[in-house]
Structure formats: structure tokens, C-alpha cells
Write a protein that holds these residues in place. Structure first.
Motif, short mmCIF file in Angstrom:
data_model
loop_
_atom_site.label_atom_id
_atom_site.label_comp_id
_atom_site.label_asym_id
_atom_site.label_seq_id
_atom_site.Cartn_x
_atom_site.Cartn_y
_atom_site.Cartn_z
N LEU A 115 0.83 -1.20 0.00
CA LEU A 115 0.00 0.00 0.00
C LEU A 115 0.87 1.25 0.00
CD1 LEU A 115 -2.54 -1.26 2.70
CD2 LEU A 115 -2.77 -1.40 0.22
N ILE A 116 1.94 1.24 0.79
CA ILE A 116 2.88 2.36 0.80
C ILE A 116 3.56 2.48 -0.56
CG2 ILE A 116 4.98 3.29 1.86
CD1 ILE A 116 4.13 1.89 4.45
N LEU A 117 3.86 1.34 -1.18
CA LEU A 117 4.46 1.34 -2.52
C LEU A 117 3.53 2.02 -3.53
CD1 LEU A 117 6.71 0.48 -4.45
CD2 LEU A 117 5.57 -1.74 -4.67
N THR A 118 2.24 1.82 -3.38
CA THR A 118 1.27 2.48 -4.25
C THR A 118 1.39 4.00 -4.13
OG1 THR A 118 -0.28 0.63 -4.09
CG2 THR A 118 -1.19 2.74 -4.78
N LEU A 119 1.52 4.49 -2.89
CA LEU A 119 1.69 5.93 -2.67
C LEU A 119 3.01 6.43 -3.25
CD1 LEU A 119 0.44 6.37 1.02
CD2 LEU A 119 -0.77 6.93 -1.07
N PHE A 120 4.09 5.68 -3.01
CA PHE A 120 5.40 6.09 -3.52
C PHE A 120 5.41 6.10 -5.05
CE2 PHE A 120 8.31 4.94 0.33
CZ PHE A 120 7.64 5.89 1.08
N SER A 121 4.71 5.14 -5.66
CA SER A 121 4.64 5.10 -7.12
C SER A 121 3.99 6.36 -7.68
CB SER A 121 3.87 3.86 -7.58
OG SER A 121 4.52 2.68 -7.16
N ALA A 122 2.98 6.84 -6.95
CA ALA A 122 2.31 8.07 -7.38
C ALA A 122 3.19 9.29 -7.14
CB ALA A 122 0.99 8.23 -6.64
N LEU A 123 3.89 9.32 -6.00
CA LEU A 123 4.68 10.49 -5.63
C LEU A 123 5.97 10.60 -6.42
CD1 LEU A 123 4.26 10.41 -1.73
CD2 LEU A 123 3.29 12.09 -3.30
N PHE A 124 6.67 9.47 -6.60
CA PHE A 124 8.02 9.52 -7.15
C PHE A 124 8.12 9.01 -8.59
CE2 PHE A 124 8.60 8.80 -2.48
CZ PHE A 124 9.01 10.09 -2.19
N LEU A 125 7.22 8.12 -8.99
CA LEU A 125 7.26 7.59 -10.35
C LEU A 125 6.18 8.17 -11.23
CD1 LEU A 125 7.96 3.80 -9.57
CD2 LEU A 125 9.61 5.64 -10.02
N ARG A 126 5.37 9.08 -10.65
CA ARG A 126 4.30 9.75 -11.39
C ARG A 126 3.29 8.77 -12.00
NH1 ARG A 126 5.27 13.97 -8.62
NH2 ARG A 126 7.06 15.24 -9.21
N GLU A 127 3.09 7.63 -11.33
CA GLU A 127 2.08 6.70 -11.80
C GLU A 127 0.70 7.18 -11.35
OE1 GLU A 127 2.98 2.74 -10.56
OE2 GLU A 127 4.94 2.70 -11.55
N SER A 128 -0.28 6.92 -12.17
CA SER A 128 -1.64 7.36 -11.87
C SER A 128 -2.27 6.46 -10.81
CB SER A 128 -2.49 7.33 -13.14
OG SER A 128 -3.82 7.69 -12.86
N VAL A 129 -2.73 7.06 -9.73
CA VAL A 129 -3.40 6.32 -8.65
C VAL A 129 -4.73 7.00 -8.37
CG1 VAL A 129 -3.28 5.59 -6.25
CG2 VAL A 129 -1.19 5.64 -7.64
N GLY A 130 -5.81 6.27 -8.61
CA GLY A 130 -7.14 6.84 -8.46
C GLY A 130 -7.62 6.90 -7.03
N ALA A 131 -8.78 7.51 -6.84
CA ALA A 131 -9.34 7.71 -5.51
C ALA A 131 -9.64 6.39 -4.81
CB ALA A 131 -10.62 8.55 -5.61
N ARG A 132 -10.12 5.38 -5.58
CA ARG A 132 -10.46 4.11 -4.96
C ARG A 132 -9.23 3.43 -4.34
NH1 ARG A 132 -14.61 1.26 -9.32
NH2 ARG A 132 -16.18 2.92 -9.33
N ARG A 133 -8.13 3.48 -5.06
CA ARG A 133 -6.91 2.86 -4.52
C ARG A 133 -6.37 3.66 -3.33
NH1 ARG A 133 -3.22 1.74 -9.65
NH2 ARG A 133 -4.53 3.33 -10.58
N LEU A 134 -6.52 4.97 -3.35
CA LEU A 134 -6.10 5.76 -2.20
C LEU A 134 -6.94 5.43 -0.96
CD1 LEU A 134 -5.47 9.26 -3.85
CD2 LEU A 134 -3.76 7.64 -3.01
N VAL A 135 -8.23 5.21 -1.17
CA VAL A 135 -9.10 4.80 -0.06
C VAL A 135 -8.65 3.44 0.46
CG1 VAL A 135 -11.44 4.11 0.57
CG2 VAL A 135 -11.08 6.17 -0.79
N ALA A 136 -8.33 2.51 -0.46
CA ALA A 136 -7.87 1.19 -0.05
C ALA A 136 -6.58 1.28 0.76
CB ALA A 136 -7.66 0.30 -1.28
N VAL A 137 -5.69 2.18 0.35
CA VAL A 137 -4.45 2.40 1.10
C VAL A 137 -4.75 2.90 2.51
CG1 VAL A 137 -2.37 3.84 1.25
CG2 VAL A 137 -3.01 2.80 -0.94
N ALA A 138 -5.67 3.86 2.62
CA ALA A 138 -6.05 4.40 3.93
C ALA A 138 -6.65 3.31 4.82
CB ALA A 138 -7.03 5.55 3.75
#
Length: 313
Positions: A115-138
Motif C-alpha cells: 500500500l505504501i508502494l502504491t503511494l510512492f509510485s504516485a509520488l516519485f514515479l508519477r504513476e496514476s493512482v485513483g481515488a479508490r486505490r487511495l481509499v484502499a491504502v487508507a
């Protein structure tokens, strides 16, 4: 024509099944590293256990690479140095945590890493992460808090150490994604091990000079040296199995098998140390696993939709 009647489809299905079996075996084997680390934690410092892991892993992995004709050189040594420092820090924090926490609790908290990797991918690799996946991370992080709370009450600050492991390991994987497309999988692992061993050698020298117990070296007994060798062997075999599994099946198919590690960790913790997670820990673990599986399935679905969009006339 059915898959049974089509030799190509049957061969592909067989390949995938082999990959799944290899990944499952690797995930059942890997918690043996944590069990040995916990056995040694009473007499050997976490930094020295981690150092032993990477030294033995490197010594065992190098012949495999040479015998299979894989490349040893790398043009991204700076990135590998950062990866080595991150994985070294991650393992020291985990082995430090295992001094106090049951294996299953530590592994459960660590599994917020995807889940943290999903956030890092969005922050540092500029990968697209939608709202649903952000909710899942939370939600997954909430599950981690559920596991951490009773662990904090029982073991104090040590309950947070696996979370530090997850953050460092996610950073390590983020950097790994930058080089994975250009270099061999085992070569990437070799350089991470080399730099991790170098970093930890410096840390142990610092520990010897300052007397800080967590990073202080000590001359191991024959039994401790044998256990460090076994730890390095399990780590090497585990990574080779994962690399082989990825040659037979895609990462998207194999990702859910990572959660078998929790099952193996629970069994080893109970058999060797008499530890068994309570109901609250199982609740938090279930939330973490469910969140991770949702993110995995969501990413897989989006990837398929993207491929269909490209293939559509």
C-alpha cells in the motif's frame, strides 16, 4: 478449441502453474529468515544478523549468476547503493522488532508495504493512482494501526519498527522499478546485497566504537555462525525461486501469493516460540490483506482495460 486440445494454451497454462507453485514455496520458505533472526536476537545484534544475511546471500548468489552466464556489471551503481542502504535499514528494523514481537504480528504490520508502494509510485514515479486505490491504502493503514495498538500495549515502541521496515522496503522497490527493465533480476539482487553488506559493515564498525548495543558486533559462536549461514541460504533460495517464478508467470498473477507468508510466519511463531495472534491482530491482518488484494485487483483490471483500449480498432 479447449485449452486441453490446444498445445500452446496447455503449455502456457502449465508455465503459469509452475510459476505459482514456485512463488507459493518461496513465500512459505521466506519466514524462516525471520524465525532464525528471532532465535539469534538474544545474543546477536540486529545489525550483525542483517549483515550476516547479506554477506552469505551475496556469496551464495554470485556463483549462481556466474554459472548461469548472467551479467554482473551494472551502469546504475548509484541507484543500487541507495537500494542497498534502504534494504539494509529495512532488515535491521525488522530484526530489531523480532526481538520483542511475535513473527506473525511483525509480518502483518509489514504487509502495509504494497500500500505504501502504491503511494510512492504516485509520488516519485508519477504513476496514476485513483481515488479508490487511495481509499484502499487508507483502509489498509487503519488495519495496521489495529495490529499495532495491542502490540504497542504489550511491547511498546517496538511495535512501530515493522512499519519503518515497510516504508524502507517500499522505497527500495520504488528504486528497483527504475532499473528492473534494463538489468537482470538476479544481478539487481546481487548489487543490493553487496551495498547492503558494505553499509552494514560501516554500521557495525560504528557500533563497535560507540558500544550501541543494537548495532554492536560480537564474535559469533559456531552455532550462531551456522544459523547466519542458514539465514543467508534461505534468503538466496527464496529470491532465486521468486526470480524463477517470474519467468513462468507475470507479477500480476503471483502478487497475491505474498500473503502466504503470513500463514507460514504464524505456524513458525507458534511451533518455535508458542506465539499465536489474538482476535484483534487477526482482524487488523484481514483488513490489511483485503486492502492489498483490492489494490492488486484494481491495478490488474485497469491494466487489462488499457490493453483492450490499445487493441481496439
Amino acid at each position: 478449441m479447449s485449452a486441453t486440445g490446444n498445445p500452446m494454451k496447455a503449455r502456457l497454462r502449465s508455465d503459469v502453474e509452475i510459476g505459482m507453485l514456485l512463488m507459493a514455496f518461496a513465500m512459505l520458505l521466506v519466514p524462516g529468515i525471520d524465525a532464525i533472526a528471532k532465535l539469534l536476537s538474544g545474543t546477536v545484534s540486529p545489525a550483525q544478523i542483517a549483515w550476516g544475511r547479506f554477506v552469505f546471500q551475496t556469496l551464495l548468489l554470485l556463483p549462481v549468476i556466474l554459472l548461469t552466464g548472467r551479467p554482473v556489471r551494472s551502469a546504475r551503481l548509484g541507484v543500487h547503493a541507495c537500494r542497498g542502504a534502504l534494504i539494509a535499514t529495512a532488515i535491521v528494523l525488522l530484526f530489531w522488532a523480532l526481538r520483542y514481537l511475535p513473527i506473525a504480528n511483525a509480518i502483518a504490520i509489514f504487509f502495509v508495504e504494497p500500500l505504501i508502494l502504491t503511494l510512492f509510485s504516485a509520488l516519485f514515479l508519477r504513476e496514476s493512482v485513483g481515488a479508490r486505490r487511495l481509499v484502499a491504502v487508507a483502509v489498509g493503514l487503519l488495519g495496521a494501526m489495529i495490529v499495532i495498538r495491542p502490540s504497542w500495549e504489550a511491547f511498546g515502541w517496538a511495535a512501530v519498527l515493522p512499519l519503518g521496515t515497510a516504508i524502507c522496503f517500499a522505497g527500495y522497490l520504488t528504486l528497483t522499478r527504475q532499473v528492473a527493465g534494463n538489468e537482470d533480476v538476479l544481478t539487481i539482487q546481487l548489487w543490493a546485497g553487496i551495498f547492503a553488506a558494505l553499509v552494514l559493515s560501516a554500521v557495525l564498525m560504528m557500533g563497535g566504537a560507540t558500544g550501541v548495543e543494537v548495532i554492536a558486533p560480537a564474535w559469533p559462536t559456531a552455532w550462531e555462525l551456522g544459523m547466519l549461514g542458514a539465514l543467508g541460504l534461505i534468503a538466496t533460495v527464496g529470491h532465486v525461486l521468486i526470480a524463477l517464478a517470474l519467468r513462468h508467470a507475470s507479477a500480476s498473477i503471483l502478487a497475491p501469493f505474498q500473503y502466504l507468508e503470513i500463514f507460514s510466519a504464524t505456524v513458525l511463531g507458534f511451533v518455535l516460540f508458542g506465539d499465536f495472534p489474538d482476535a484483534v491482530t487477526w482482524l487488523g491482518t484481514s483488513i490489511i490483506v483485503a486492502s492489498g488484494l483490492y489494490v492488486f485487483l484494481r491495478e490488474r483490471r485497469l491494466a487489462r482495460d488499457s490493453v483492450r483500449g490499445i487493441e481496439a480498432p
